[in-house]
Write a protein that holds these residues in place. Structure first.
Motif, short mmCIF file in Angstrom:
data_model
loop_
_atom_site.label_atom_id
_atom_site.label_comp_id
_atom_site.label_asym_id
_atom_site.label_seq_id
_atom_site.Cartn_x
_atom_site.Cartn_y
_atom_site.Cartn_z
N GLU A 9 -62.85 20.48 13.01
CA GLU A 9 -61.77 20.22 12.04
C GLU A 9 -61.81 18.78 11.54
N GLN A 10 -62.11 17.85 12.41
CA GLN A 10 -62.25 16.45 11.99
C GLN A 10 -63.45 16.30 11.05
N LEU A 11 -64.53 16.97 11.34
CA LEU A 11 -65.71 16.94 10.48
C LEU A 11 -65.39 17.48 9.10
N VAL A 12 -64.64 18.58 9.04
CA VAL A 12 -64.24 19.18 7.76
C VAL A 12 -63.38 18.20 6.95
N ARG A 13 -62.42 17.54 7.62
CA ARG A 13 -61.56 16.57 6.92
C ARG A 13 -62.35 15.37 6.40
N ARG A 14 -63.26 14.86 7.22
CA ARG A 14 -64.08 13.72 6.79
C ARG A 14 -64.99 14.10 5.63
N ALA A 15 -65.51 15.31 5.66
CA ALA A 15 -66.37 15.78 4.57
C ALA A 15 -65.58 15.82 3.27
N ARG A 16 -64.35 16.32 3.33
CA ARG A 16 -63.50 16.40 2.14
C ARG A 16 -63.30 15.01 1.53
#
Length: 89
Positions: free
Chosen positions: A37-44
């Motif tokens: 979930e942190q990876l997804v947020r950082r990607a965004r």
């Protein structure tokens, strides 16, 4: 195209099951040390859209998985983002 996408994502640290499968999506596993979930947020924040596997699971399973669109998965910015993010995890 599917093979190229898989090779690019594997080079960044995404893991796949042995069977290559078919279709327009690849399901790849993120190493356990990387919080998805942190990876997804950082990607965004980098204008990269990642789809957590839990979005496609009726029981919110697939927590360490991402679903990738084959047509966009060998994009250099995506591969570089994943490579750097997964190396730091």
């Amino acid at each position: 195209m599917r093979r190229d996408a898989r090779v690019a994502l594997e080079s960044a640290g995404i893991e796949f099951d042995a069977a290559p499968g078919e279709g327009m999506f690849l399901w790849g596993r993120v190493p356990a040390a990387a919080p998805v979930e942190q990876l997804v947020r950082r990607a965004r924040a980098h204008s990269i859209l990642l789809a957590s596997g839990s979005l496609f699971s009726p029981v919110q399973g697939c927590g360490q998985w991402l679903r990738f669109n084959v047509a966009h998965s060998n994009s250099p910015p995506l591969v570089q983002f994943l490579r750097e993010s997964l190396r730091a995890a």
